[in-house]
Design an enzyme around this catalytic site. Structure first.
Site, short mmCIF file in Angstrom:
data_model
loop_
_atom_site.label_atom_id
_atom_site.label_comp_id
_atom_site.label_asym_id
_atom_site.label_seq_id
_atom_site.Cartn_x
_atom_site.Cartn_y
_atom_site.Cartn_z
N LYS A 101 67.86 84.75 33.85
CA LYS A 101 67.29 86.07 34.19
C LYS A 101 67.78 86.53 35.54
O LYS A 101 68.18 87.69 35.72
CB LYS A 101 65.75 85.99 34.20
CG LYS A 101 65.15 85.63 32.85
CD LYS A 101 63.68 85.20 32.98
CE LYS A 101 63.25 84.50 31.69
NZ LYS A 101 61.95 83.81 31.80
N LYS A 128 59.16 79.27 39.86
CA LYS A 128 59.03 78.36 38.72
C LYS A 128 57.83 77.47 38.96
O LYS A 128 57.24 77.50 40.03
CB LYS A 128 60.30 77.51 38.56
CG LYS A 128 60.74 76.83 39.87
CD LYS A 128 62.01 76.01 39.70
CE LYS A 128 63.27 76.84 39.77
NZ LYS A 128 63.95 76.96 38.50
N ARG A 129 57.48 76.66 37.95
CA ARG A 129 56.41 75.71 38.13
C ARG A 129 56.74 74.76 39.28
O ARG A 129 57.90 74.49 39.56
CB ARG A 129 56.22 74.89 36.84
CG ARG A 129 55.48 75.62 35.77
CD ARG A 129 54.08 75.95 36.20
NE ARG A 129 53.23 74.79 36.16
CZ ARG A 129 52.22 74.64 35.31
NH1 ARG A 129 51.90 75.60 34.46
NH2 ARG A 129 51.48 73.54 35.32
N LYS A 174 61.90 69.65 40.30
CA LYS A 174 62.46 70.98 40.61
C LYS A 174 62.73 71.14 42.11
O LYS A 174 63.39 72.07 42.54
CB LYS A 174 61.53 72.07 40.11
CG LYS A 174 61.35 72.08 38.57
CD LYS A 174 60.44 73.21 38.13
CE LYS A 174 60.04 73.11 36.66
NZ LYS A 174 61.05 73.66 35.74
N1 GPQ Z 1 59.68 72.90 29.52
CL1 GPQ Z 1 58.66 69.52 27.88
C1 GPQ Z 1 58.46 73.46 29.83
O1 GPQ Z 1 58.40 74.60 30.31
N2 GPQ Z 1 57.32 72.78 29.57
C2 GPQ Z 1 57.34 71.56 28.99
O2 GPQ Z 1 56.28 70.95 28.77
C3 GPQ Z 1 58.59 71.02 28.66
C4 GPQ Z 1 59.74 71.68 28.94
C5 GPQ Z 1 60.89 73.68 29.82
C6 GPQ Z 1 62.01 72.91 30.51
O3 GPQ Z 1 61.51 72.24 31.64
C7 GPQ Z 1 63.10 73.90 30.89
O4 GPQ Z 1 64.20 73.23 31.44
C8 GPQ Z 1 63.53 74.69 29.65
O5 GPQ Z 1 64.38 75.73 30.02
C9 GPQ Z 1 62.33 75.28 28.93
O6 GPQ Z 1 61.38 74.28 28.64
C10 GPQ Z 1 62.71 75.94 27.63
O7 GPQ Z 1 63.53 75.12 26.86
#
Ligand code: GPQ
Length: 798
Positions: free
Chosen positions: A650, A538-539, A544
């Site tokens: 996933k 993940k990022r 996280k």
């Molecule tokens: N999310 Cl605000 C991102 O990937 N980028 C963003 O800029 C924001 C939210 C994600 C979020 O962190 C995850 O928890 C969610 O599963 C995902 O969006 C989709 O809703």
């Protein structure tokens, strides 16, 4: 070859022969893999449009506006959804060409950062598959998300020139070109009507990608706008140089869609980003309106026929843009225009993190979009009256609810005030959205708020990513689980069937062996295929908590050094993920993981016991390789911070057991799969409140827990940085001084969960049973279900 496709495959062959002549080759035998890829994609694109279009429900057309669509490679996916995959595989065999090798030629279009962009891609797939009429609207970035490499353990970025001009799946659609204006001034005409005399005009060109439904012949566009105009513009002309410290001032118009901003869960304050957002909204709204009117419907019918779904606040400007067009160009009254907008827009919130909530500098906004600013002012003013009527003239309340406040324009507030629906992306997140972020809004508009838990498309994330499991499920499940993922419940019936269990186990081992080969190729690291594959992909973000994972790895290493003969279930820790280029603390964590990996992987005593593989350049196609091979899925965010997560879904569907906090969709995964088949740990949202109320001191944990202290000191004493004690100060100071995401507070509980995992893996039968039940019980997390929820709770709600 299936009978029904005989004609189409003849057509396919014809086209292949044509390209053969075209490239002056004697036989298709001479095509390179790259040529095969281009030829297949182009030919199949033509073939797709030869078929009669499948049925879609046009009750309401969903216009899905998102700055990001992380679609991943399209070729394999489109072949599967169109039903050509097996035919073309067989066709290629006559030339001794493997389709999987051809598919590897495609460069991922990385037009998104992470979860938010990937969700948009899964939703388009599901809308097409369910026959929900929809158009995706995004930007045609020249550079996708940067490419990541490591140098001395540190992340280095380079541009992702993904080749949008050679991409075989899209077509330029010149009839859809739009004009977008910026700056200048507004002149009052009459009442709420103004004339905008802009300073700069940029052209938006449409590039359409086909979104193919699963075996239903539905194809809908993902329309990506590209800025084009020979003109250059001076950013200074809008702001006398006050906002552009970090930006070049003289910019080509094409620069507007040159690059995807690499921020995830973090707002960007830059003028060019605001221009990008408006460009996206202006092109999209104009396109939606012209489609609506061309179908012969009136403006009054707009809300009945259209929904504009805003993927987070990035496309919020679509609201004042539609108001502007209705007022100034169609001469509607404020009430008429406002009523249309209020019934047409819906907003999905994806985060509670304050640093991610978008706010724009009022002056910048006004200079760039003077007419829109007037509109926002009036919305704000009218809303203020409403707030006073409900709460009295209470400055504290208004301070929270105002759209314009302290010289800022707050986009989330504009969305909540203007939209008919506001949803969060997992139950816990939607609850916190109401209780923490928008409680007063909830009092004002109690029926606006709802939850739609995220989902993932099983076509890409099981069928395509894990063909062996997919085949086993085909043999086991009656009915097409790819269309109705709840059918996976039938797998419960065979959880004790020896043949099924062996087949399931074998598939996981094969997938692990394949990932091991990938790791060997990329990192020259030979890993133990029998170890637990423990995966965090993940990022990189503090919330996280990849550093929590890292501290446990260090502590485990130290324990193994002290106890070389004690039992330990071998682990391979796999990481993959990028940090935003300007997010130094996250990059510091990446650096630390790489350096610790280097030490552990080169320590002969650790061979086949403890290994760490950090695969660079995380992207959709790499996720497709890692996910089917995972035994453990790390979902270890601080409770309350991860809105949903989708990687968690996933991984669990592919038979990885979750090691997670009660956060985001983990909560629902635990409910579905049962407490015995998931490893939960750590503080909850509630216990965090108590902890913080009592005054959290990370140093106390550091002093009182020798295991934690040793792990931290390993980094602090320079043992992973050739003696340099300052290398990881950024991360360590943050942890020791504030620890805003409670890494230390959850450390012990996390260690215990890891211990339980080590024990559990020894009982192969019990483990396998849990893995199978994860696959069987998580059908709810199909994005088809998410889309049905959007339909019943928001789009088509009665
Ligand atoms: N999310 Cl605000 C991102 O990937 N980028 C963003 O800029 C924001 C939210 C994600 C979020 O962190 C995850 O928890 C969610 O599963 C995902 O969006 C989709 O809703």
């Amino acid at each position: 070859m299936s009978i029904s496709h005989t004609n189409e495959m003849a057509l396919f062959d014809n086209n292949v022969q044509k390209y053969c002549r075209f490239f002056e080759l004697a036989s298709p035998q001479q095509f390179t893999l790259e040529q095969w890829y281009q030829v297949i994609a182009r030919t199949v694109l033509e073939m797709a449009y030869h078929k009669p279009q499948g049925k879609v429900d046009e009750q309401r057309h969903i216009n899905y506006l998102s700055m990001e669509f992380l679609i991943g490679r399209l070729t394999g996916n489109n072949l599967m959804n169109l039903g050509y995959y097996e035919d073309i595989k067989a066709y290629l065999a006559q030339y001794q060409v493997e389709l999987v090798d051809v598919l590897e030629q495609e460069r991922d279009p990385a037009l998104g950062n992470g979860g938010l962009g990937r969700l948009a891609a899964c939703f388009l797939d599901s809308m097409a598959t369910l026959g929900q009429a929809a158009t995706g609207y995004g930007l045609h970035y020249q550079y996708g998300l940067f490419k990541q490499a490591f140098q001395d353990g540190k992340q280095v970025e380079s541009g992702d020139e993904w080749g949008r001009n050679q991409y075989p799946w899209h077509r330029y659609n010149p009839s859809k070109t739009q004009q977008v204006h910026f700056g200048g001034k507004v002149v009052a005409i009459e009442g709420d009507r103004y004339e905008w005399q802009p300073k700069l005009t940029i052209e938006g060109k449409a590039f359409d990608l086909p979104i193919v439904g699963y075996q239903n012949d539905v194809i809908q566009p993902l329309r990506l706008w590209q800025a084009d105009s020979p003109q250059s513009f001076d950013l200074n002309q809008f702001n006398e140089g006050k906002f552009v410290a970090a930006e070049k001032t003289l910019i080509k118009s094409t620069a507007l869609t040159q690059v995807l901003y690499p921020n995830d869960n973090h707002r960007v304050g830059q003028q060019l980003r605001l221009m990008q957002q408006y460009f996206h909204c202006a092109c999209s709204v104009a396109d939606i309106l012209s489609r609506h009117l061309a179908q012969g419907f009136s403006l009054e019918e707009f809300p009945k026929r259209q929904v504009i779904q805003l993927n987070d606040t990035h496309p919020t400007l679509a609201i004042p843009e539609l108001m502007r067009i209705l007022l100034d160009e169609h001469q509607l009254t404020w009430q008429q225009a406002w009523s249309i907008c209020q019934q047409s827009f819906a907003y999905t919130n994806h985060t509670l993190l304050p640093e991610a909530l978008e706010q724009w500098d009022q002056r910048l906004f006004k200079q760039l979009l003077p007419r829109h600013f007037k509109i926002v002012e009036k919305i704000n003013h009218l809303f203020h009256q409403q707030v006073k009527a409900q709460f009295g003239d209470d400055a504290k309340v208004w301070e929270k609810l105002a759209i314009l406040f302290d010289y800022r324009v707050r986009m989330a507030n504009l969305c909540v005030v203007s939209c008919f629906a506001v949803n969060g992306v997992a139950q816990i997140h939607s609850d916190l959205l109401v209780s923490q972020l928008f409680p007063e809004y909830h009092q004002l508009f109690p029926t606006k708020f709802c939850n739609v838990t995220n989902g993932i498309t099983p076509r890409r994330w099981i069928q395509q990513a894990n063909p062996a499991l997919s085949q086993l499920l085909d043999q086991t499940v009656k009915g097409d689980w790819k269309k109705d993922l709840e059918l996976l419940h039938q797998v419960e019936n065979v959880v004790d069937d020896v043949n099924f269990r062996e087949a399931y186990w074998h598939i996981k081992q094969q997938n692990k062996a394949a990932l091991a080969r990938e790791i060997e190729q990329t990192l020259s690291l030979s890993v133990n295929p029998d170890a637990i594959f423990d995966v965090q992909i993940k990022r990189f973000h503090e919330y996280k908590r990849q550093h929590l994972n890292l501290l446990n790895i260090i502590a485990t290493y130290q324990w193994l050094k002290d106890n070389p003969n004690k039992d330990y279930t071998p682990r391979l820790f796999v990481f993959s993920g990028k940090a935003a280029p300007g997010y130094y603390l996250a990059k510091n964590i990446i650096h630390a993981i790489n350096n610790v990996a280097e030490i552990i992987n080169n320590d002969k005593q650790m061979k086949d016991k403890l290994q760490v593989a950090f695969l660079p350049d995380y992207r959709v196609s790499l996720a497709e390789k890692i996910i089917p091979a995972a035994d453990i899925s790390e979902q270890i965010s601080m409770a309350g911070k991860e809105a949903s997560g989708t990687g968690n879904m996933k991984l669990a569907l592919n038979g990885a057991l979750t090691l997670g906090t009660l956060d985001g969709a983990n909560v629902e995964i635990a409910e579905m799969v049962g407490q015995e088949h998931i490893f939960l740990f750590g503080h909850t949202v509630e216990s965090i409140q108590t902890l913080l109320a009592e005054g959290y001191s990370p140093k106390t944990y550091y002093r009182n827990d020798p295991v934690l202290k040793n792990a931290v000191d390993f980094l602090a004493k320079g043992k992973a940085s050739k003696g340099d004690k300052t290398t990881f100060n950024l991360m360590l100071d943050s942890l020791l001084e504030h620890d805003p995401f409670l890494v230390f507070a959850d450390f012990e509980s996390y260690r215990q969960a890891q211990e339980r995992i080590g024990q559990a893996y020894l009982d192969r039968d019990a483990w396998l049973r849990s893995a199978i039940l994860n696959t069987a019980r998580l059908g709810k997390f199909s994005s088809d279900r998410s889309i049905r929820d959007y339909q019943s709770r928001i789009w088509l709600k009665k």
